[in-house]
Design an enzyme around this catalytic site. Sequence first.
Site, PDB file in Angstrom:
ATOM      1  N   CYS A  22       0.837  -1.204   0.000  1.00  0.00           N
ATOM      2  CA  CYS A  22       0.000   0.000   0.000  1.00  0.00           C
ATOM      3  C   CYS A  22       0.879   1.266   0.000  1.00  0.00           C
ATOM      4  O   CYS A  22       1.571   1.521  -0.975  1.00  0.00           O
ATOM      5  CB  CYS A  22      -0.974  -0.027   1.172  1.00  0.00           C
ATOM      6  SG  CYS A  22      -2.353   1.138   0.980  1.00  0.00           S
ATOM      7  N   HIS A  58      -3.766  -5.359   1.112  1.00  0.00           N
ATOM      8  CA  HIS A  58      -3.520  -5.740   2.500  1.00  0.00           C
ATOM      9  C   HIS A  58      -4.009  -7.169   2.717  1.00  0.00           C
ATOM     10  O   HIS A  58      -4.934  -7.633   2.054  1.00  0.00           O
ATOM     11  CB  HIS A  58      -4.274  -4.818   3.459  1.00  0.00           C
ATOM     12  CG  HIS A  58      -3.767  -3.420   3.496  1.00  0.00           C
ATOM     13  ND1 HIS A  58      -2.574  -3.072   4.089  1.00  0.00           N
ATOM     14  CD2 HIS A  58      -4.296  -2.259   3.017  1.00  0.00           C
ATOM     15  CE1 HIS A  58      -2.386  -1.768   3.980  1.00  0.00           C
ATOM     16  NE2 HIS A  58      -3.411  -1.254   3.330  1.00  0.00           N
TER      17      HIS A  58
END
Length: 493
Positions: free
Chosen positions: A334, A431
């Site tokens: 991310c 994630h």
Amino acid sequence: MNTQTLMVQGTTSDAGKSMLVTALCRWLSRQGVRVAPFKPQNMALNSVVTADGGEIGRAQAVQALAAGLAPHTDMNPVLLKPNTDKRAQIIIHGHAIATMDAGVFHDYKSIALKAVLESHTRLSNQYERIIAEGAGSPAEINLRAHDIANMGFAEAVDCPVILIADIDRGGVFAHFAGTLALLSESEQARIQGFVINRFRGDKKLLDPGLEWLEQYTGKPVLGVLPYLQGLHLEAEDALPGSAASTVSPEQKLFRIIVPALPRISNHTDFDPLRLHPHVHVQFIGPGETIPPADLIILPGSKSVCADLDWLRQQGWEPAIYHHLRYGGKLLGICGGFQMLGKWIHDPIGLEGDAGSTPGFAFFDMETTLAADKILRNGQGRLSLNNAAVTGYEIHAGITTYHTRYQSLIHLTQSQDGAISDDGLIAGTYLHGIFTSAAACHELLTWAGLVDQHSMPDYPSICNAAIERLADCVEQYLDTTRLNRLLNLPVRIS
């Protein structure tokens, strides 16, 4: 008093509120009660994407699992994600509406309360019981005005409250007595009992204190929960301490280091790695020596540009180059993935001052932060060896590639991430990529871990911990009183 909702409040942060709500949700679910978790206001950088396409605190997702439910935005209607010490992104019903200073949000609470009550009403119409979780302590005098997280909510819906304290911190009786003393009369009357958490030792030595507490306050002690060694429950926000590793570093075969960014987010990504019997995960904080490692992972961040500056100040840039020069692997997740590009642009000052920050330039790409956050669950296959992978995206950046790279993950409807031409560097927006045993195995194989027997089944570990907590409710708490508080039939054993 509304006995459809029972609220758990704590004398301090990390007293055990999230844990007890999780335990009660599974305990009630075992009895066939349709129960839902609820946290009016949460401040956390660990979050998940819900089935209805919003974002809530990760602790509420764990509690939903305990209740046998899919996470929903109504379970955490107000989420605050700090991007500085004084400012936070405000998320209402799963979606970011603004970034506010603490003082501005304080004035906004009366509006936020409407969102809280709307969500509570919807849950009340769908479920038989609601177990609500407070935030911090109800006795924080400076936050009492317009409170929506603790007694302000409890008074608005007229629900009973259990107060929990952590005896391992010391001063547990002062915590209970002092908290009660700082509440109003109506709030004091709302407290229906105490739970002591994390006790170790001979309970007989504690009994005189329990008797004093009940006599002094006129309220019952509902039970004493033991210190549970080896319990794995995903953290609401705080980074795990070094003691969280189950095996000493000397016994580990594979070294992973993660910079403890000032605004690190979703560090629960690394929980499956921390439980891996052949892996040692170490979070490296400010001023700490950056040790040798097999794999460096740059984690998610709520303030990517500021955290990138912090990495440089802490000496991570030359350490990463040295690491790669000797064949180490580098993974960005991310915000950590965004750092691997040439530039990160924040034209509207979404996470700090407007402007652009140069990245590490390992990939020929640049990222522009935009107001509309991308929130979605994803599933697909790793390009490394076709292992199935699931996860979720929570980010404000749109990444543009100027050079074509092999994708790290083939999602159902798109491509995600990149792998460098030399195979040493990879990045992803997803994630949770280590949750699946197959995906974790393949990623660690790419990173250089050869011998991987006894792979942990992470979902089973999480569920076993929840079951263990529900067992503790049965064994150590006064379930007769709990059932009466919730207006449920009292079981005759």
